[in-house]
Write an enzyme that holds these catalytic residues in place. Structure first.
Site, PDB file in Angstrom:
ATOM      1  N   GLU A 193      44.222  39.921  40.196  1.00 60.90           N
ATOM      2  CA  GLU A 193      43.536  38.919  39.376  1.00 60.90           C
ATOM      3  C   GLU A 193      44.465  38.526  38.235  1.00 60.90           C
ATOM      4  OE1 GLU A 193      39.398  38.263  36.895  1.00 60.90           O
ATOM      5  OE2 GLU A 193      40.572  40.077  36.638  1.00 60.90           O
ATOM      6  N   ASP A 200      22.950  49.417  46.537  1.00 66.33           N
ATOM      7  CA  ASP A 200      23.656  50.689  46.723  1.00 66.33           C
ATOM      8  C   ASP A 200      24.449  50.677  48.034  1.00 66.33           C
ATOM      9  OD1 ASP A 200      21.642  51.194  48.699  1.00 66.33           O
ATOM     10  OD2 ASP A 200      20.310  51.805  47.069  1.00 66.33           O
ATOM     11  N   HIS A 252      32.046  36.976  41.007  1.00 66.34           N
ATOM     12  CA  HIS A 252      31.044  37.531  40.098  1.00 66.34           C
ATOM     13  C   HIS A 252      31.242  37.110  38.642  1.00 66.34           C
ATOM     14  CE1 HIS A 252      34.568  39.926  39.644  1.00 66.34           C
ATOM     15  NE2 HIS A 252      34.052  40.521  38.588  1.00 66.34           N
ATOM     16  N   ASP A 256      37.997  47.694  44.185  1.00 62.58           N
ATOM     17  CA  ASP A 256      38.409  47.103  42.915  1.00 62.58           C
ATOM     18  C   ASP A 256      39.190  48.157  42.139  1.00 62.58           C
ATOM     19  OD1 ASP A 256      38.377  45.250  40.698  1.00 62.58           O
ATOM     20  OD2 ASP A 256      36.528  44.455  41.558  1.00 62.58           O
TER      21      ASP A 256
HETATM   22  O1  ISL Z   1      36.774  34.840  32.845  1.00 63.16           O
HETATM   23  C1  ISL Z   1      37.496  35.230  31.934  1.00 63.16           C
HETATM   24  C2  ISL Z   1      37.006  35.280  30.538  1.00 63.16           C
HETATM   25  O2  ISL Z   1      35.879  34.474  30.431  1.00 63.16           O
HETATM   26  C3  ISL Z   1      38.875  35.599  32.209  1.00 63.16           C
HETATM   27  O3  ISL Z   1      39.691  35.078  31.230  1.00 63.16           O
HETATM   28  C4  ISL Z   1      39.088  37.084  32.298  1.00 63.16           C
HETATM   29  O4  ISL Z   1      40.369  37.338  32.719  1.00 63.16           O
HETATM   30  C5  ISL Z   1      38.159  37.688  33.268  1.00 63.16           C
HETATM   31  O5  ISL Z   1      36.896  37.783  32.695  1.00 63.16           O
HETATM   32  C6  ISL Z   1      38.644  39.069  33.709  1.00 63.16           C
HETATM   33  O6  ISL Z   1      37.751  39.541  34.639  1.00 63.16           O
HETATM   34  C7  ISL Z   1      37.829  40.838  35.146  1.00 63.16           C
HETATM   35  O7  ISL Z   1      37.982  41.825  34.153  1.00 63.16           O
HETATM   36  C8  ISL Z   1      36.907  41.988  33.243  1.00 63.16           C
HETATM   37  C9  ISL Z   1      35.551  42.070  33.943  1.00 63.16           C
HETATM   38  O8  ISL Z   1      34.521  41.914  32.994  1.00 63.16           O
HETATM   39  C10 ISL Z   1      35.391  41.021  35.012  1.00 63.16           C
HETATM   40  O9  ISL Z   1      34.164  41.148  35.677  1.00 63.16           O
HETATM   41  C11 ISL Z   1      36.567  41.162  35.926  1.00 63.16           C
HETATM   42  O10 ISL Z   1      36.485  40.328  37.046  1.00 63.16           O
HETATM   43  C12 ISL Z   1      37.184  43.243  32.470  1.00 63.16           C
HETATM   44  O11 ISL Z   1      37.430  44.297  33.357  1.00 63.16           O
END
Ligand code: ISL
Length: 559
Positions: free
Chosen positions: A256, A29, A332, A98
């Site tokens: 990203e 937290d 992550h 984020d």
């Molecule tokens: O790692 C991927 C799929 O296995 C990538 O292609 C994908 O773009 C990535 O998972 C995107 O990540 C981000 O958006 C997701 C979220 O689950 C991730 O934690 C985040 O970093 C959806 O919001």
């Protein structure tokens, strides 16, 4: 090159639910984070990136946001947030949030309204399409398995979700949606946050007409990343966001951007600052994919060092003087760096973690350290499906083993052990007490059993620890324009065992060497013995002999 703070900073990423619990509920937290700011100061980082902390049903651990302007109660309150931000600033730490605006949660009130009818004020906030022959409008598959479309009887239409069904994609073609996003950004910036990490930001502009995506022979659906990444209006949208919001604040931004090449990064991360400051590219973490393209990232093959060097070198040289790099080994969503790219056995773990840190932190760009990386935390090595928590892993197992029968169960479990996102999500290992000092309750997710050996308390008591090595790498960067701004040149690119490169700036040169094997090698191809050793992960220098996972950095006068 103009020096601005995002270029001179090192960022530390915190996954809030796994960092530090303070209120005995087994979930990390905000107050827990606040209690660890001295630790971050000791490491020497400049900026903290927090994964999403907003109200969310947590179908995807907070990447499904139900309210952008409130804090998820398990993390604390808005007062806790304000206090944390103020205390971070007191500690000379900046905070970036984020920003997840490719999609919302299906629990967001915009979506709750949108799904009711075709003619309500939010009807056009999401991407709705009529069925085609009673089926989904195209062949797109979700990143988390299954189709990227879900049917809603009330509207008689499908909505698009590139991720889980609880993560409907926002319709960025709708100007009102863009204004809503800019507004919520201002809400956080006016509180004083120092920037944003923008989730899957290169997916916001969908191709006109939503054509079918390329589909591998065995794959049940089309590859949505190939269809959507870097879409037709994405640069226009980011320029608008920059004009409307970003340019008005002294902040940093990182987008990203999976499926992006250096050519595209020149636009996103251009030095004229018309879009973002930098992006996360995926080429190095996507190396060694499965040879069956239907299985995409699921594999357990080690990376090929020659390929890894080619990827980094392309980004280092092509962006130099034109755009800015971000530098990361893990986050992550990725397995732990030392397990994926190094060696996590007790004999070599610390050497390999320091070697990887050296190779990355001596490059041009802004380095990101993922919580626990500075301790050399490892993959968790789960053996059964019931150990996993992440929907991506669980859904992939069911899709590829049960439904498509593309792999047998044991093979898929090996792939998950190597690549699952859950490897990064076990709690931070603070000490050797029960649950590693993360919580005194039952943790939301089990601690890696190796916490009795690998933990922050032990690292802080050991001068030779990975922690102090990272502290030194960060200090070197802060002290050296050569490290921050020097040009990059790959040396000996075909060597399959050693990563060697130089940096050059104002008549000075760095030579960086990393042995990626557990063998002792003789490596004499560079003039390293003439230079001053700036940092190394063994306590002496044996010249041309490179011991297992040895890393060395020399400062030499350029000719
Ligand atoms: O790692 C991927 C799929 O296995 C990538 O292609 C994908 O773009 C990535 O998972 C995107 O990540 C981000 O958006 C997701 C979220 O689950 C991730 O934690 C985040 O970093 C959806 O919001």
């Amino acid at each position: 090159m103009k020096s601005t703070w995002f270029k001179d900073s090192v960022v530390y990423q915190i996954y809030p639910q796994s960092f530090q619990d303070s209120n005995h509920d087994g979930v990390g937290d905000l107050k827990g984070i606040q209690s660890r700011l001295d630790y971050l100061n000791k490491l020497g980082v400049d900026v903290v990136w927090l994964n999403p902390i907003y109200t969310s049903p947590n179908q995807d651990n907070g990447y499904d946001i139900a309210d952008y302007r409130s804090i998820q109660s398990r993390y604390g309150s808005m007062d806790d947030f304000d206090e944390l931000l103020a205390d971070m600033h007191e500690h000379d730490l900046k905070l970036i949030m984020d920003l997840v605006v490719n999609h919302t949660s299906d629990q967001h009130h915009w979506f709750q309204e949108s799904k009711k009818s075709k003619d309500n004020p939010y009807a056009d906030y999401y991407i709705w399409r009529d069925p085609v022959d009673g089926h989904e409008p195209n062949n797109w598959g979700s990143f988390f398995s299954g189709p990227a479309w879900t049917y809603v009887p009330e509207r008689g239409q499908y909505y698009l979700h590139l991720f889980a069904d609880g993560q409907p994609d926002l319709n960025w073609e709708n100007e009102k949606v863009r204004e809503e996003v800019y507004d919520l950004m201002r809400f956080w910036l006016d509180k004083g946050v120092d920037g944003f990490r923008m989730d899957v930001i290169n997916l916001i502009s969908k191709p006109a007409g939503l054509p079918d995506a390329p589909q591998a022979p065995d794959a049940p659906y089309g590859n949505v990343e190939q269809a959507v990444a870097n879409g037709p209006r994405v640069n226009e949208f980011l320029q608008e966001m920059n004009r409307e919001v970003l340019s008005k604040y002294d902040i940093m931004t990182v987008g990203e951007c999976a499926g992006t090449t250096p050519d595209e990064a020149m636009h996103y991360a251009n030095l004229d600052d018309t879009e973002l400051n930098m992006i996360f590219q995926f080429e190095h973490v996507n190396l060694s994919p499965n040879e069956n393209p239907a299985l995409t990232k699921w594999n357990d093959e080690p990376i090929d060092l020659v390929e890894l060097k080619q990827v980094f070198s392309r980004w280092q040289t092509e962006l130099d003087g034109k755009a800015w790099n971000s530098l990361y080994w893990n986050n992550h969503d990725q397995p732990r760096a030392v397990s994926r790219f190094g060696n996590d056995t007790p004999e070599y773990r610390e050497l390999a973690a320091k070697m990887l840190g050296t190779i990355l932190h001596m490059m041009q760009g802004t380095p990101y350290v993922y919580e626990g990386e500075e301790l050399g935390m490892t993959n968790v090595h789960f053996k059964q499906l019931s150990d996993y928590e992440d929907l991506e892993s669980i859904n992939a197992y069911h899709q590829f083993v049960d439904e498509e029968q593309l792999v047998d169960s044991q093979t898929m479990l090996n792939y998950l052990e190597d690549r699952s996102r859950d490897n990064a999500r076990t709690p931070m290992q603070w000490d050797d007490s029960t649950h590693a000092g993360f919580t005194d309750a039952t943790p939301w997710y089990g601690v890696n059993p190796n916490y009795t050996d690998i933990n922050a308390k032990a690292a802080l008591a050991d001068d030779e620890s990975v922690f102090y090595y990272y502290q030194k790498l960060i200090q070197l960067r802060h002290d050296s324009e050569l490290i921050r701004y020097g040009s990059y040149r790959l040396l000996d690119g075909d060597n399959p065992d050693v990563y060697a490169y130089e940096r050059e700036y104002n008549g000075q040169k760095l030579v960086v060497l990393g042995n990626f094997t557990d063998q002792t090698l003789v490596y004499g191809a560079v003039e390293q013995t003439q230079g001053k050793l700036l940092i190394g992960n063994y306590d002496d220098d044996q010249g041309e002999t490179l011991r297992p996972y040895e890393a060395k950095v020399y400062l030499v006068d350029a000719e």
